[in-house]
Write an enzyme that holds these catalytic residues in place. Structure first.
Site, PDB file in Angstrom:
ATOM      1  N   ASP A  18      -1.220  -2.303  32.390  1.00 44.07           N
ATOM      2  CA  ASP A  18      -1.709  -1.186  33.199  1.00 44.07           C
ATOM      3  C   ASP A  18      -2.040  -0.063  32.214  1.00 44.07           C
ATOM      4  O   ASP A  18      -1.147   0.502  31.569  1.00 44.07           O
ATOM      5  CB  ASP A  18      -0.625  -0.751  34.202  1.00 44.07           C
ATOM      6  CG  ASP A  18      -1.071   0.424  35.079  1.00 44.07           C
ATOM      7  OD1 ASP A  18      -1.948   1.195  34.638  1.00 44.07           O
ATOM      8  OD2 ASP A  18      -0.521   0.587  36.178  1.00 44.07           O
TER       9      ASP A  18
ATOM     10  N   TYR B 279       5.495   2.852  36.762  1.00 41.75           N
ATOM     11  CA  TYR B 279       5.194   3.707  37.911  1.00 41.75           C
ATOM     12  C   TYR B 279       6.142   3.331  39.051  1.00 41.75           C
ATOM     13  O   TYR B 279       6.308   2.153  39.374  1.00 41.75           O
ATOM     14  CB  TYR B 279       3.722   3.498  38.284  1.00 41.75           C
ATOM     15  CG  TYR B 279       3.312   4.133  39.581  1.00 41.75           C
ATOM     16  CD1 TYR B 279       3.579   5.465  39.843  1.00 41.75           C
ATOM     17  CD2 TYR B 279       2.638   3.397  40.552  1.00 41.75           C
ATOM     18  CE1 TYR B 279       3.191   6.043  41.038  1.00 41.75           C
ATOM     19  CE2 TYR B 279       2.249   3.967  41.746  1.00 41.75           C
ATOM     20  CZ  TYR B 279       2.538   5.290  41.988  1.00 41.75           C
ATOM     21  OH  TYR B 279       2.164   5.864  43.170  1.00 41.75           O
TER      22      TYR B 279
ATOM     23  N   LYS C  92      -7.300   7.725  39.133  1.00 44.80           N
ATOM     24  CA  LYS C  92      -6.854   8.700  38.127  1.00 44.80           C
ATOM     25  C   LYS C  92      -8.028   9.091  37.211  1.00 44.80           C
ATOM     26  O   LYS C  92      -9.037   9.545  37.698  1.00 44.80           O
ATOM     27  CB  LYS C  92      -5.680   8.107  37.353  1.00 44.80           C
ATOM     28  CG  LYS C  92      -4.617   7.469  38.255  1.00 44.80           C
ATOM     29  CD  LYS C  92      -3.983   8.451  39.193  1.00 44.80           C
ATOM     30  CE  LYS C  92      -2.989   7.740  40.099  1.00 44.80           C
ATOM     31  NZ  LYS C  92      -2.491   8.593  41.169  1.00 44.80           N
TER      32      LYS C  92
ATOM     33  N   ARG D 286     -16.857  -8.020  51.667  1.00 43.26           N
ATOM     34  CA  ARG D 286     -15.679  -8.408  50.867  1.00 43.26           C
ATOM     35  C   ARG D 286     -16.008  -9.370  49.737  1.00 43.26           C
ATOM     36  O   ARG D 286     -15.221  -9.599  48.833  1.00 43.26           O
ATOM     37  CB  ARG D 286     -14.620  -9.031  51.780  1.00 43.26           C
ATOM     38  CG  ARG D 286     -13.811  -8.024  52.572  1.00 43.26           C
ATOM     39  CD  ARG D 286     -12.762  -8.676  53.457  1.00 43.26           C
ATOM     40  NE  ARG D 286     -13.288  -9.135  54.725  1.00 43.26           N
ATOM     41  CZ  ARG D 286     -13.512 -10.401  55.051  1.00 43.26           C
ATOM     42  NH1 ARG D 286     -13.260 -11.374  54.195  1.00 43.26           N
ATOM     43  NH2 ARG D 286     -13.992 -10.719  56.247  1.00 43.26           N
TER      44      ARG D 286
HETATM   45  C1  LIG Z   1       0.333   3.915  36.043  1.00 38.79           C
HETATM   46  C2  LIG Z   1      -0.119   3.766  37.462  1.00 38.79           C
HETATM   47  N1  LIG Z   1      -0.554   2.582  37.898  1.00 38.79           N
HETATM   48  C3  LIG Z   1      -0.962   2.394  39.178  1.00 38.79           C
HETATM   49  C4  LIG Z   1      -0.918   3.418  40.096  1.00 38.79           C
HETATM   50  C5  LIG Z   1      -1.336   3.176  41.510  1.00 38.79           C
HETATM   51  O1  LIG Z   1      -2.618   3.658  41.738  1.00 38.79           O
HETATM   52  P1  LIG Z   1      -3.145   4.097  43.192  1.00 38.79           P
HETATM   53  O2  LIG Z   1      -2.439   5.357  43.555  1.00 38.79           O
HETATM   54  O3  LIG Z   1      -4.607   4.217  42.997  1.00 38.79           O
HETATM   55  O4  LIG Z   1      -2.784   2.986  44.132  1.00 38.79           O
HETATM   56  C6  LIG Z   1      -0.489   4.690  39.688  1.00 38.79           C
HETATM   57  C7  LIG Z   1      -0.452   5.804  40.652  1.00 38.79           C
HETATM   58  O5  LIG Z   1       0.011   6.885  40.350  1.00 38.79           O
HETATM   59  C8  LIG Z   1      -0.075   4.856  38.342  1.00 38.79           C
HETATM   60  O6  LIG Z   1       0.376   6.047  37.899  1.00 38.79           O
END
Ligand SMILES: Cc1ncc(COP(=O)(O)O)c(C=O)c1O
Length: 398
Positions: free
Chosen positions: A187, A114, A212, A60
């Site tokens: 993000d 999201y 992604k 960790r």
């Molecule tokens: C814009 C965005 N941020 C964060 C996340 C979260 O990512 P994770 O699914 O890897 O936890 C997503 C998931 O679809 C997303 O579309």
């Protein structure tokens, strides 16, 4: 101790503890799965634990393969340092909690982020009394009003928001945040560093779901927070105590995946543009949302901010704006997967009403424009003509 005198059991448990050395450097980083690291000197170990010198002690706290990915991601994001987490959500939770919520700081966040980010923030409001306000981060006057309302610690935005694909102006948000003494978290999962590097436009921290585009092969979950060395120290404390560190095997796969990020994203953007342009005039489609289309509300901003690319995701609303029509469309696709993710090599279509935005009250979901016939397509690297034919076939059956 003469090692030759050791019993077979002892030799077995101590076998192959390090890689054989020799001439030549590997062109691919080794996958170091080791959780613990052995020190000949307790004083050296003490120095590493005390951050007096670099090194590895325990999973960790950081391990070599994940650290190699972190350094590559910091470079890609043009940031001082980066810290990896087990998922994108773990990265978001660590960053927003450590930098604002746990300190009683207020957050201004996008109303259309999201769905699960919004659900997490709403849960913190309910369960922890967090002060989080939701605004349209593409409306700079509304953001300014929200920041002026009360002292704010963190302004949060998605540079291309999931799933409405609204585009936020990072430089303008950075200026507004700076004027009010707030940090700016972006993000950038949907944009990727190929379209924009928010740290170069004034963002204090940049978050990606590695799950992604950055990994891009649909076989890893991960997240990253990039920013200053001081932020990285705070994030490292989260991986140590909250335990959400990205394991080495995931890091190794992500390093492998990200090598083709630029190629994949450019190809996906080109196909997405073709698909969006095709859908605009399709009789079964009521509305197409894609930053590359001239009627997108932030088209000019996207052109300026994204190096001439517009992303690999296209959202659209069926003319028959019903759940039954959306289900028929999804069930009729033969190439594109009906699956809940974006950024993979394969084309994937998501129905937000039953997945990412399921927890949002129906009225709020519809107010935002995520109606019953609203779908989000993450365009893969298949031949574009095949994708268009697949979409047309499925639309014919709606
Ligand atoms: C814009 C965005 N941020 C964060 C996340 C979260 O990512 P994770 O699914 O890897 O936890 C997503 C998931 O679809 C997303 O579309």
């Amino acid at each position: 101790m003469d090692r030759r005198e050791l019993g077979t059991g002892t030799r077995l448990v101590r076998a192959a503890r390090s890689l054989p050395s020799g001439d030549g450097q590997p062109v691919v980083p080794p996958l170091v799965q080791s959780v613990a690291f052995d020190y000949g000197s307790a004083a050296d170990q003490d120095a590493v634990f005390g951050n007096d010198r670099p090194g590895y002690v325990y999973g960790r706290y950081g391990t070599p393969t994940t650290a190699a990915l972190e350094s590559a991601l910091a470079d890609l994001d043009a940031a001082g340092a980066a810290t990896c987490f087990v998922t994108g959500m773990a990265a978001i939770a660590a960053a927003v909690d450590a930098c604002a919520v746990s300190r009683g700081g207020r957050v201004v966040a996008p109303e259309d982020c999201y769905g699960q980010t919004r659900a997490l923030f709403e849960r913190w409001v309910r369960e922890r009394g967090a002060d989080i306000s939701f605004v349209d981060t593409t409306d700079l006057a509304a953001v300014d009003r929200a920041l002026a309302d009360k002292p704010t610690t963190l302004l949060y935005a998605e540079v291309i928001a999931n799933p409405l694909l609204r585009v936020s102006d990072v430089s303008a948000l950075a200026a507004l945040a700076k004027a009010k003494g707030a940090a700016l978290a972006i993000d950038a999962t949907f944009a990727t560093p190929i379209l924009v590097k928010p740290a170069t436009l004034g963002a204090t921290m940049v978050i990606h779901s590695l799950t992604k585009y950055i990994n891009g092969h649909g076989d890893v979950m991960g997240g990253v927070v990039s920013g200053s060395a001081e932020l990285a120290a705070t994030m490292r404390d989260r991986t140590i105590l909250d335990g959400g560190y990205l394991p080495p095997h995931e890091a190794w796969l992500t390093i492998r995946g990200m090598r083709t990020l630029a190629l994949r994203v450019r190809r996906q953007c080109a196909s997405a543009m073709e698909i969006a342009s095709h859908l605009v005039s399709h009789p079964k489609i009521a509305r197409v949302r894609y930053p590359g289309l001239p009627d997108h509300p932030q088209h000019a901003l996207a052109t300026r901010q994204f190096n001439g690319l517009y992303g690999g995701v296209v959202s659209f609303q069926l003319r028959d704006d019903t759940r039954a029509a959306a289900f028929r469309f999804l069930d009729s696709l033969e190439l594109a997967a009906s699956a809940t993710t974006v950024g993979d090599l394969f084309t994937e279509v998501l129905y937000p009403a039953i997945s990412s935005h399921r927890r949002l009250p129906v009225e709020e979901r519809k107010r935002l424009g995520i109606t019953d016939g609203f779908l989000r397509m993450s365009v893969g690297i298949e031949d574009t003509d095949d994708l268009v034919a697949d979409i047309d076939r499925a639309l014919d059956r709606v």
